[in-house]
Design a protein around this motif. Structure first.
Motif, PDB file in Angstrom:
ATOM      1  N   SER A  58       0.839  -1.197   0.000  1.00 10.98           N
ATOM      2  CA  SER A  58       0.000   0.000   0.000  1.00 10.98           C
ATOM      3  C   SER A  58       0.870   1.241   0.000  1.00 10.98           C
ATOM      4  O   SER A  58       1.985   1.224   0.528  1.00 10.98           O
ATOM      5  N   CYS A  59       0.348   2.305  -0.569  1.00  6.06           N
ATOM      6  CA  CYS A  59       1.061   3.581  -0.616  1.00  6.06           C
ATOM      7  C   CYS A  59       0.047   4.693  -0.428  1.00  6.06           C
ATOM      8  O   CYS A  59      -0.939   4.767  -1.174  1.00  6.06           O
ATOM      9  N   ALA A  60       0.298   5.537   0.553  1.00 12.65           N
ATOM     10  CA  ALA A  60      -0.595   6.649   0.840  1.00 12.65           C
ATOM     11  C   ALA A  60       0.144   7.959   0.620  1.00 12.65           C
ATOM     12  O   ALA A  60       1.249   8.138   1.136  1.00 12.65           O
ATOM     13  N   ALA A  61      -0.470   8.860  -0.131  1.00 14.11           N
ATOM     14  CA  ALA A  61       0.108  10.175  -0.400  1.00 14.11           C
ATOM     15  C   ALA A  61      -0.520  11.217   0.518  1.00 14.11           C
ATOM     16  O   ALA A  61      -1.725  11.205   0.762  1.00 14.11           O
ATOM     17  N   SER A  62       0.322  12.103   0.993  1.00 13.66           N
ATOM     18  CA  SER A  62      -0.170  13.183   1.836  1.00 13.66           C
ATOM     19  C   SER A  62       0.575  14.465   1.526  1.00 13.66           C
ATOM     20  O   SER A  62       1.659  14.427   0.950  1.00 13.66           O
ATOM     21  N   GLY A  63      -0.037  15.575   1.874  1.00 14.50           N
ATOM     22  CA  GLY A  63       0.628  16.860   1.741  1.00 14.50           C
ATOM     23  C   GLY A  63       0.493  17.520   0.389  1.00 14.50           C
ATOM     24  O   GLY A  63       1.123  18.539   0.133  1.00 14.50           O
ATOM     25  N   SER A  64      -0.341  16.947  -0.488  1.00 14.03           N
ATOM     26  CA  SER A  64      -0.429  17.513  -1.823  1.00 14.03           C
ATOM     27  C   SER A  64      -1.633  18.433  -1.977  1.00 14.03           C
ATOM     28  O   SER A  64      -2.741  18.067  -1.586  1.00 14.03           O
ATOM     29  N   ASN A  65      -1.396  19.602  -2.548  1.00 13.75           N
ATOM     30  CA  ASN A  65      -2.480  20.487  -2.930  1.00 13.75           C
ATOM     31  C   ASN A  65      -2.826  20.319  -4.400  1.00 13.75           C
ATOM     32  O   ASN A  65      -3.714  21.007  -4.897  1.00 13.75           O
ATOM     33  N   PHE A  66      -2.110  19.416  -5.080  1.00 13.63           N
ATOM     34  CA  PHE A  66      -2.321  19.179  -6.497  1.00 13.63           C
ATOM     35  C   PHE A  66      -2.897  17.787  -6.699  1.00 13.63           C
ATOM     36  O   PHE A  66      -2.744  16.908  -5.859  1.00 13.63           O
ATOM     37  N   THR A  67      -3.534  17.635  -7.827  1.00 11.23           N
ATOM     38  CA  THR A  67      -4.017  16.305  -8.183  1.00 11.23           C
ATOM     39  C   THR A  67      -2.844  15.414  -8.555  1.00 11.23           C
ATOM     40  O   THR A  67      -2.014  15.788  -9.389  1.00 11.23           O
TER      41      THR A  67
END
Length: 117
Positions: A21-30
């Motif tokens: 699994s991989c979770a992305a955080s901290g992005s204001n962009f798509t």
């Protein structure tokens, strides 16, 4: 700044299964494309599978029929279900995220997958 946090690697016997699994955080962009690459000792990093924000998937030939990549768009999370693993799948697996506007490319820290009896 986007952070990609990976989980799920480990040691498995030939023929076994693992789920990364991989979770992305901290992005204001798509994050337009998310996926997995792998790098075995002495080899170049290679594609495993990717999925777009629209749900379109792309698999390496070595992944087809054994690996399934899914994406939870609302959470910017991807899951890689790996079945029928063999020793040639042993590598460090890296999560990748691509933002198109502006053009940005992010990598996770990597998670070790070892297939051995």
């Amino acid at each position: 700044q986007v952070q990609l946090v990976e989980s799920g690697g480990g040691l498995v016997r030939p023929g076994g299964s693992l789920r990364l699994s991989c979770a992305a955080s901290g992005s204001n962009f798509t994050i337009h494309v998310m996926g997995w690459y792998r790098q075995a000792p002495g080899k170049q990093r290679e594609l495993v599978a990717t999925v777009t924000s629209a749900g379109r998937t792309n698999y390496a030939d070595t992944s087809k029929g054994r690996f399934t990549l899914s994406r939870d768009g609302a959470k910017n999370t991807v899951h890689l279900q790996m079945n029928d693993l063999n020793p040639e799948d042993t590598a460090v697996y890296y999560c990748n995220g691509v933002v198109l506007t502006p053009p940005l490319n992010y990598w996770g820290q990597g998670t070790q997958v070892t297939v051995s009896s």
